[in-house]
Design a protein around this motif. Sequence first.
Motif, PDB file in Angstrom:
ATOM      1  N   ALA A 149       0.830  -1.205   0.000  1.00  0.00           N
ATOM      2  CA  ALA A 149       0.000   0.000   0.000  1.00  0.00           C
ATOM      3  C   ALA A 149       0.864   1.255   0.000  1.00  0.00           C
ATOM      4  N   VAL A 150       1.955   1.224   0.778  1.00  0.00           N
ATOM      5  CA  VAL A 150       2.853   2.375   0.816  1.00  0.00           C
ATOM      6  C   VAL A 150       3.498   2.600  -0.541  1.00  0.00           C
ATOM      7  N   PHE A 151       3.901   1.495  -1.194  1.00  0.00           N
ATOM      8  CA  PHE A 151       4.530   1.614  -2.507  1.00  0.00           C
ATOM      9  C   PHE A 151       3.553   2.216  -3.520  1.00  0.00           C
ATOM     10  N   LEU A 152       2.305   1.717  -3.517  1.00  0.00           N
ATOM     11  CA  LEU A 152       1.316   2.230  -4.455  1.00  0.00           C
ATOM     12  C   LEU A 152       1.008   3.696  -4.201  1.00  0.00           C
ATOM     13  N   PHE A 153       1.104   4.121  -2.951  1.00  0.00           N
ATOM     14  CA  PHE A 153       0.851   5.519  -2.617  1.00  0.00           C
ATOM     15  C   PHE A 153       2.000   6.409  -3.052  1.00  0.00           C
ATOM     16  N   LEU A 154       3.229   5.907  -2.882  1.00  0.00           N
ATOM     17  CA  LEU A 154       4.400   6.737  -3.169  1.00  0.00           C
ATOM     18  C   LEU A 154       4.794   6.728  -4.635  1.00  0.00           C
ATOM     19  N   ALA A 155       4.405   5.695  -5.388  1.00  0.00           N
ATOM     20  CA  ALA A 155       4.830   5.593  -6.779  1.00  0.00           C
ATOM     21  C   ALA A 155       4.430   6.806  -7.610  1.00  0.00           C
ATOM     22  N   PRO A 156       3.155   7.251  -7.556  1.00  0.00           N
ATOM     23  CA  PRO A 156       2.806   8.434  -8.343  1.00  0.00           C
ATOM     24  C   PRO A 156       3.577   9.667  -7.917  1.00  0.00           C
ATOM     25  N   LEU A 157       3.872   9.776  -6.616  1.00  0.00           N
ATOM     26  CA  LEU A 157       4.617  10.931  -6.146  1.00  0.00           C
ATOM     27  C   LEU A 157       6.030  10.939  -6.696  1.00  0.00           C
ATOM     28  N   SER A 158       6.643   9.747  -6.802  1.00  0.00           N
ATOM     29  CA  SER A 158       8.005   9.679  -7.325  1.00  0.00           C
ATOM     30  C   SER A 158       8.044  10.016  -8.799  1.00  0.00           C
ATOM     31  N   LEU A 159       6.978   9.619  -9.534  1.00  0.00           N
ATOM     32  CA  LEU A 159       6.917   9.956 -10.942  1.00  0.00           C
ATOM     33  C   LEU A 159       6.782  11.456 -11.130  1.00  0.00           C
ATOM     34  N   ALA A 160       5.907  12.074 -10.320  1.00  0.00           N
ATOM     35  CA  ALA A 160       5.696  13.512 -10.442  1.00  0.00           C
ATOM     36  C   ALA A 160       6.938  14.295 -10.053  1.00  0.00           C
ATOM     37  N   ALA A 161       7.805  13.675  -9.233  1.00  0.00           N
ATOM     38  CA  ALA A 161       8.997  14.387  -8.767  1.00  0.00           C
ATOM     39  C   ALA A 161      10.117  14.394  -9.798  1.00  0.00           C
ATOM     40  N   ASP A 202      13.226  10.058 -21.316  1.00  0.00           N
ATOM     41  CA  ASP A 202      14.531  10.710 -21.241  1.00  0.00           C
ATOM     42  C   ASP A 202      14.439  12.134 -20.702  1.00  0.00           C
ATOM     43  N   HIS A 203      13.210  12.623 -20.514  1.00  0.00           N
ATOM     44  CA  HIS A 203      13.025  14.012 -20.084  1.00  0.00           C
ATOM     45  C   HIS A 203      12.050  14.106 -18.914  1.00  0.00           C
ATOM     46  N   GLY A 204      12.194  13.166 -17.978  1.00  0.00           N
ATOM     47  CA  GLY A 204      11.387  13.223 -16.769  1.00  0.00           C
ATOM     48  C   GLY A 204      10.034  12.577 -16.860  1.00  0.00           C
ATOM     49  N   GLY A 205       9.802  11.754 -17.899  1.00  0.00           N
ATOM     50  CA  GLY A 205       8.491  11.142 -18.065  1.00  0.00           C
ATOM     51  C   GLY A 205       8.492   9.632 -17.948  1.00  0.00           C
ATOM     52  N   ASP A 206       9.485   9.072 -17.278  1.00  0.00           N
ATOM     53  CA  ASP A 206       9.592   7.614 -17.154  1.00  0.00           C
ATOM     54  C   ASP A 206       8.354   7.041 -16.459  1.00  0.00           C
ATOM     55  N   GLY A 207       7.702   6.085 -17.108  1.00  0.00           N
ATOM     56  CA  GLY A 207       6.541   5.425 -16.533  1.00  0.00           C
ATOM     57  C   GLY A 207       5.247   6.201 -16.643  1.00  0.00           C
ATOM     58  N   GLN A 208       5.241   7.332 -17.309  1.00  0.00           N
ATOM     59  CA  GLN A 208       4.046   8.158 -17.404  1.00  0.00           C
ATOM     60  C   GLN A 208       3.396   8.047 -18.783  1.00  0.00           C
ATOM     61  N   ARG A 209       2.088   8.217 -18.801  1.00  0.00           N
ATOM     62  CA  ARG A 209       1.380   8.331 -20.077  1.00  0.00           C
ATOM     63  C   ARG A 209       1.694   9.688 -20.687  1.00  0.00           C
ATOM     64  N   ALA A 222       2.382  15.516 -20.808  1.00  0.00           N
ATOM     65  CA  ALA A 222       2.163  16.772 -21.530  1.00  0.00           C
ATOM     66  C   ALA A 222       1.494  17.807 -20.628  1.00  0.00           C
ATOM     67  N   LYS A 223       0.561  17.365 -19.812  1.00  0.00           N
ATOM     68  CA  LYS A 223      -0.102  18.293 -18.885  1.00  0.00           C
ATOM     69  C   LYS A 223       0.897  18.865 -17.880  1.00  0.00           C
ATOM     70  N   ARG A 224       1.772  18.005 -17.340  1.00  0.00           N
ATOM     71  CA  ARG A 224       2.799  18.471 -16.394  1.00  0.00           C
ATOM     72  C   ARG A 224       3.728  19.488 -17.042  1.00  0.00           C
ATOM     73  N   ASP A 242      10.558   8.193 -30.807  1.00  0.00           N
ATOM     74  CA  ASP A 242      10.824   6.781 -30.549  1.00  0.00           C
ATOM     75  C   ASP A 242       9.689   6.099 -29.791  1.00  0.00           C
ATOM     76  N   ASP A 243       8.892   6.882 -29.063  1.00  0.00           N
ATOM     77  CA  ASP A 243       7.686   6.339 -28.436  1.00  0.00           C
ATOM     78  C   ASP A 243       6.578   6.167 -29.475  1.00  0.00           C
ATOM     79  N   ARG A 244       6.749   6.836 -30.630  1.00  0.00           N
ATOM     80  CA  ARG A 244       5.792   6.812 -31.729  1.00  0.00           C
ATOM     81  C   ARG A 244       4.402   7.262 -31.265  1.00  0.00           C
TER      82      ARG A 244
END
Length: 283
Positions: A6-18, A69-76, A81-83, A106-108
């Motif tokens: 549960a902690v991992f699922l809670f923190l994962a989005p925060l790490s992506l946004a960071a 490569d520009h801070g979007g690893d694991g993100q749609r 684009a919104k961020r 390369d993501d096409r």
Amino acid sequence: MRFLLAVFLFLAPLSLAAQPLPEPLSDTISDYANLLPPETAARVTDALIKGREDTGVHVVLVTMDRIADHGGDGQRIEDYAKRLFNQWGIGDATRDDGILILIARDDREMRIALGAGYEVIWDNAAQRVIDRAFLPAFRTDDYAGGIEAGVAATFDLIAAPFAAGNSPPPDPGPSWLDILPFAIFGLFATMIVGIAARTVLGDALVRMRRCPTCGSRSLSRRRDILSRATTAHAGHGMMHTRCSACGWDRSEPYSIAQRSSGKGSSGGFGGGSSSGGGATGRW
């Protein structure tokens, strides 16, 4: 174990946004993927600047190899684009009318992200721009050609009518290249089942508009700017809709939104924001 999950699922989005996002290379083009030859980049830059002067709408083009490569690893790409849009502050902060064109080669996939000032109907216009202007060239790896055509279409179908207070232009229907497979099928079916063929062909053409006088699908639209918008007053123009078959013509005046005196229209980034509207394309 459940607690740790549960902690991992809670923190994962925060790490992506960071994850840090890139700094813009300019307020027009940030070509991180080097998709544009110098001469094309110059033309696209001129188009973005002129379009911003004419409409007051800030359109920004960004290319990347991969968003990871520009801070979007694991993100749609939609979330990324919104961020990026909101961190850079694209568009006028009062009107929230900015537009971000994000291309990840390369993501096409690509995204046209719209400012929060656009209603959901403009998402359809953004999808038309992607499907009709960008993707056909991208599918043949002609990124420079697709970008140049797509930027022009972005102003024609989104920025200009929005700034003038109009609804998105009506869909003119599929091009002849889109219709050709249906036409071939219709001709073949005519030899076999006559009436069924006419139904198939009619379905393929149903989205094309008819002239209100003669019924022909021969309408075209042109906008003439009579007076350009400035920071002191709104501009005015005349919209002409004409049928090439019977000569029917209708002219309607339209207004062009007054340009902001802040950074949103003259240069730089104006603090605009996006609520996630727009469209996505993949090839």
